[in-house]
Scaffold this motif. Structure first.
Motif, mmCIF file in Angstrom:
data_model
loop_
_atom_site.group_PDB
_atom_site.id
_atom_site.type_symbol
_atom_site.label_atom_id
_atom_site.label_comp_id
_atom_site.label_asym_id
_atom_site.label_seq_id
_atom_site.Cartn_x
_atom_site.Cartn_y
_atom_site.Cartn_z
ATOM 1 N N LEU A 66 -21.259 42.076 -69.845
ATOM 2 C CA LEU A 66 -22.034 42.549 -68.684
ATOM 3 C C LEU A 66 -21.365 43.765 -68.033
ATOM 4 O O LEU A 66 -22.051 44.702 -67.619
ATOM 5 C CB LEU A 66 -22.213 41.422 -67.666
ATOM 6 N N ARG A 67 -20.027 43.757 -67.950
ATOM 7 C CA ARG A 67 -19.310 44.917 -67.370
ATOM 8 C C ARG A 67 -19.506 46.147 -68.258
ATOM 9 O O ARG A 67 -19.688 47.266 -67.765
ATOM 10 C CB ARG A 67 -17.810 44.612 -67.234
ATOM 11 N N PHE A 68 -19.465 45.927 -69.591
ATOM 12 C CA PHE A 68 -19.678 47.023 -70.539
ATOM 13 C C PHE A 68 -21.081 47.611 -70.351
ATOM 14 O O PHE A 68 -21.253 48.830 -70.289
ATOM 15 C CB PHE A 68 -19.488 46.493 -71.968
ATOM 16 N N MET A 69 -22.093 46.715 -70.241
ATOM 17 C CA MET A 69 -23.481 47.168 -70.022
ATOM 18 C C MET A 69 -23.587 47.950 -68.712
ATOM 19 O O MET A 69 -24.237 48.997 -68.650
ATOM 20 C CB MET A 69 -24.437 45.972 -69.972
ATOM 21 N N ALA A 70 -22.936 47.412 -67.666
ATOM 22 C CA ALA A 70 -22.990 48.050 -66.345
ATOM 23 C C ALA A 70 -22.394 49.460 -66.397
ATOM 24 O O ALA A 70 -22.980 50.418 -65.861
ATOM 25 C CB ALA A 70 -22.247 47.194 -65.325
ATOM 26 N N SER A 71 -21.237 49.604 -67.087
ATOM 27 C CA SER A 71 -20.597 50.926 -67.152
ATOM 28 C C SER A 71 -21.478 51.918 -67.907
ATOM 29 O O SER A 71 -21.588 53.081 -67.531
ATOM 30 C CB SER A 71 -19.219 50.816 -67.810
ATOM 31 N N ARG A 72 -22.145 51.437 -68.984
ATOM 32 C CA ARG A 72 -23.051 52.329 -69.741
ATOM 33 C C ARG A 72 -24.324 52.648 -68.948
ATOM 34 O O ARG A 72 -24.981 53.640 -69.212
ATOM 35 C CB ARG A 72 -23.429 51.705 -71.087
ATOM 36 N N ASN A 73 -24.678 51.748 -68.022
ATOM 37 C CA ASN A 73 -25.856 51.993 -67.170
ATOM 38 C C ASN A 73 -25.508 52.854 -65.952
ATOM 39 O O ASN A 73 -26.372 53.184 -65.149
ATOM 40 C CB ASN A 73 -26.442 50.663 -66.666
ATOM 41 N N GLY A 74 -24.191 53.164 -65.811
ATOM 42 C CA GLY A 74 -23.765 53.990 -64.677
ATOM 43 C C GLY A 74 -23.545 53.205 -63.401
ATOM 44 O O GLY A 74 -23.510 53.780 -62.311
ATOM 45 N N ASN A 75 -23.420 51.863 -63.512
ATOM 46 C CA ASN A 75 -23.137 51.033 -62.330
ATOM 47 C C ASN A 75 -21.679 50.593 -62.379
ATOM 48 O O ASN A 75 -21.280 49.891 -63.303
ATOM 49 C CB ASN A 75 -24.017 49.767 -62.300
ATOM 50 N N ALA A 76 -20.889 50.995 -61.386
ATOM 51 C CA ALA A 76 -19.478 50.597 -61.373
ATOM 52 C C ALA A 76 -19.353 49.193 -60.768
ATOM 53 O O ALA A 76 -19.299 49.017 -59.559
ATOM 54 C CB ALA A 76 -18.664 51.594 -60.565
ATOM 55 N N VAL A 77 -19.375 48.175 -61.620
ATOM 56 C CA VAL A 77 -19.267 46.787 -61.152
ATOM 57 C C VAL A 77 -17.861 46.299 -61.452
ATOM 58 O O VAL A 77 -17.474 46.159 -62.618
ATOM 59 C CB VAL A 77 -20.309 45.881 -61.857
ATOM 60 N N LYS A 78 -17.075 46.072 -60.399
ATOM 61 C CA LYS A 78 -15.676 45.665 -60.623
ATOM 62 C C LYS A 78 -15.481 44.160 -60.510
ATOM 63 O O LYS A 78 -14.792 43.548 -61.286
ATOM 64 C CB LYS A 78 -14.770 46.380 -59.622
ATOM 65 N N HIS A 79 -16.120 43.554 -59.507
ATOM 66 C CA HIS A 79 -15.833 42.134 -59.240
ATOM 67 C C HIS A 79 -16.980 41.251 -59.713
ATOM 68 O O HIS A 79 -17.590 40.554 -58.933
ATOM 69 C CB HIS A 79 -15.587 41.908 -57.737
ATOM 70 N N LEU A 80 -17.269 41.313 -60.998
ATOM 71 C CA LEU A 80 -18.370 40.495 -61.520
ATOM 72 C C LEU A 80 -17.810 39.138 -61.959
ATOM 73 O O LEU A 80 -16.958 39.070 -62.835
ATOM 74 C CB LEU A 80 -19.013 41.219 -62.709
ATOM 75 N N MET A 81 -18.278 38.099 -61.313
ATOM 76 C CA MET A 81 -17.734 36.769 -61.585
ATOM 77 C C MET A 81 -18.890 35.799 -61.790
ATOM 78 O O MET A 81 -19.727 35.620 -60.898
ATOM 79 C CB MET A 81 -16.888 36.331 -60.383
ATOM 80 N N LEU A 82 -18.975 35.177 -62.975
ATOM 81 C CA LEU A 82 -20.064 34.237 -63.255
ATOM 82 C C LEU A 82 -19.643 32.814 -62.907
ATOM 83 O O LEU A 82 -18.467 32.465 -62.997
ATOM 84 C CB LEU A 82 -20.436 34.294 -64.737
ATOM 85 N N GLN A 83 -20.641 32.007 -62.562
ATOM 86 C CA GLN A 83 -20.382 30.574 -62.341
ATOM 87 C C GLN A 83 -19.885 29.959 -63.641
ATOM 88 O O GLN A 83 -20.365 30.312 -64.712
ATOM 89 C CB GLN A 83 -21.689 29.855 -61.949
ATOM 90 N N ARG A 84 -18.944 29.035 -63.528
ATOM 91 C CA ARG A 84 -18.464 28.356 -64.731
ATOM 92 C C ARG A 84 -19.341 27.128 -64.974
ATOM 93 O O ARG A 84 -19.508 26.300 -64.086
ATOM 94 C CB ARG A 84 -16.991 27.930 -64.578
ATOM 95 N N VAL A 85 -19.933 27.075 -66.174
ATOM 96 C CA VAL A 85 -20.792 25.917 -66.474
ATOM 97 C C VAL A 85 -20.256 25.180 -67.689
ATOM 98 O O VAL A 85 -19.728 25.788 -68.616
ATOM 99 C CB VAL A 85 -22.269 26.342 -66.760
ATOM 100 N N GLY A 86 -20.401 23.880 -67.676
ATOM 101 C CA GLY A 86 -19.988 23.074 -68.827
ATOM 102 C C GLY A 86 -21.045 23.142 -69.908
ATOM 103 O O GLY A 86 -22.203 23.406 -69.634
#
Length: 503
Positions: free
Chosen positions: A246-266
């Protein structure tokens, strides 16, 4: 940029960009691969063309000694190279059927495999081997090698077609699922038309098979850079890898997303396998589902038989076979807006639309039997067959959406899997139907007519799903009081179904 510390995948995609420049490029590569796959599906129509021929019997002392076959048209196909005529003529249809048998097995094997080891490795491996076996087809030294290679190409084609569809959905936000699903199907139709044009430009069959296969090399090289599906990674409990993608996609889309944190699911793996096994069994045991499944299996089988039967017979109808193949592809395109318009109208809905389109497809095929050979271009066998193809394409599209709405969420994949298998059975039988012309010229269209009309009548037994919430559990099937909800609600399920349809 202040970002909430923990989010689910949908929220993360909104932040990254649901359909940003990077996803557009990735989806474009996957969607354009459908052109290559359409060429492989249609290959037998042109390379298996049977030209006019005459047999001269050479006699010695009044006893026939040998036969000499002369082809009256200057055509280079597998028929002219390996003399697939008379008792050997069935081999052309057999090669077509082997391709569809491969599709059936590919669907069954690759779907669960991509759920288990990931979309990307299965997709890239399948595409690589499809290209390899495609070249085996082009350079086959004998019919046996040719037929085996068609089966193996079908095996890979069935597998990657499914994974490719799922990837186009999983790279983007949910609101774009219907659009990417439709784009995939429309590009396949354009691919059929482009194959007709390619066949006209390159007529020797080995050169045509090589050219049609070579686009696969380009798509493979473009696909190597694609990342794994973030949705799949997240569903497997690999949240860190999903965040990386997702961070890679964001950087290629021109969105600087630094603190991307997903919920942890079992990951409830054990539960999934248990419910999957029980799901197929429920289709037989549950009285409501049993009837629905039997009807839907026949509808899918009939759609597939008529759809592929008409398309594979394109080379045998009057007029230029190249123009016919191209027309059979292009005629599908209006089917998509037609479907979207009718299935959401309260006076038509899913049930009546699907039955009507099947009925019209059957009727168009019936009318061809009354058309004289020398009729004008406007009312010819070919033009009526094209109308039949348009109608059955529309019915096929509705069947996808309608089926996923008729099954409760807990066994939707099992239901779609069973219907998809019966659809492939129709595909396996389809190549033999045009060859029934040997019995009587109107025989193939009679088969398509009866299939379409009977499926339309059976389809009317199903309940309407428009403006009704999709059942989540098996218990809800028995409750009549599900009530009406907002008009947009079923579309949500329609979009969700797109992903599960091809899994």
């Amino acid at each position: 940029m202040n970002v909430s510390p923990v989010m689910d995948l949908e929220e993360a995609l909104k932040l990254v960009g649901e359909f940003g420049p990077y996803q557009k490029r990735a989806v474009a590569v996957l969607v354009l691969t459908q052109v290559y796959m359409a060429c492989q599906s249609m290959l037998i129509v042109l390379v298996g063309f049977t030209p006019e021929y005459r047999i001269e019997h050479q006699q010695q002392d009044g006893v026939p000694v040998s036969q000499h076959v002369t082809f009256t048209e200057n055509v280079d196909s597998i028929v002219t190279e390996w003399f697939l005529i008379k008792q050997q003529a069935y081999k052309v249809s057999l090669a077509g059927s082997l391709f569809f048998a491969g599709l059936l097995i590919g669907n069954v094997v690759f779907g669960p495999l991509s759920d288990k080891i990931g979309r990307r490795p299965v997709y890239l491996t399948g595409l690589f081997f499809e290209v390899v076996f495609g070249y085996v087809t082009a350079f086959a030294p004998s019919y046996e090698v040719f037929a085996a290679s068609r089966f193996l190409v079908g095996l890979m084609n069935g597998g990657i077609g499914l994974v490719c569809f799922v990837l186009t959905q999983e790279y983007v936000g949910k609101s774009y699922w219907a659009m990417t699903g439709t784009l995939t199907s429309m590009t396949f139709a354009v691919g059929i038309a482009l194959f007709g044009a390619l066949g006209y430009l390159i007529q020797p069959w080995r050169s045509l098979a090589t050219a049609a296969n070579s686009s696969g090399v380009l798509f493979f090289l473009l696909s190597v850079t694609l990342p794994e599906s973030p949705r799949w990674l997240y569903s497997q409990g690999q949240a860190e890898r999903a965040e990386e993608v997702l961070r890679f996609m964001a950087s290629r889309n021109g969105n600087a997303v630094k603190h991307l944190m997903l919920q942890r699911v079992g990951v409830s793996k054990a539960g999934n396998h248990k419910s999957r096994g029980a799901g197929v069994l429920q289709l037989i045991i549950h009285p409501v589902l049993r009837l629905r499944t039997m009807v839907l299996m026949y509808v899918w089988y009939a759609c597939s038989l008529v759809y592929y039967g008409l398309t594979l017979g394109a080379g045998e109808t009057s007029g230029s076979r190249y123009v016919n193949v191209a027309m059979y592809g292009l005629v599908e395109l209006p089917a998509y807006p037609l479907c979207i318009y009718f299935i959401n109208k309260h006076w038509a809905g899913r049930r009546k639309s699907m039955a009507s389109f099947l009925c019209l497809a059957g009727s168009a095929c019936l009318c061809t039997t009354f058309i004289p050979e020398n009729a004008g271009a406007l009312l010819s066998v070919t033009s009526l067959a094209l109308v039949g193809k348009l109608m059955v394409s529309a019915a096929f599209n509705i069947a996808y959406v309608y089926t996923s709405e008729l099954y409760p969420t807990v066994i939707r994949n099992a239901g779609l899997g069973v219907c998809s298998m019966s659809c492939r059975v129709g595909g396996i039988l389809a190549p033999f139907v045009p060859s029934m012309r040997a019995l009587h010229t109107s025989m193939p269209f009679t088969v398509f007519c009866l299939s379409g009309l009977s499926a339309a009548c059976l389809g009317l037994l199903l309940p309407e799903t428009l403006n009704r919430p999709a059942a989540e559990t098996l218990e809800e099937l028995g409750s009549p009081g599900l009530g009406r909800v907002l008009e947009s609600k079923p579309l949500l399920y329609e979009d969700e179904s797109c992903a599960s349809t091809h899994k």
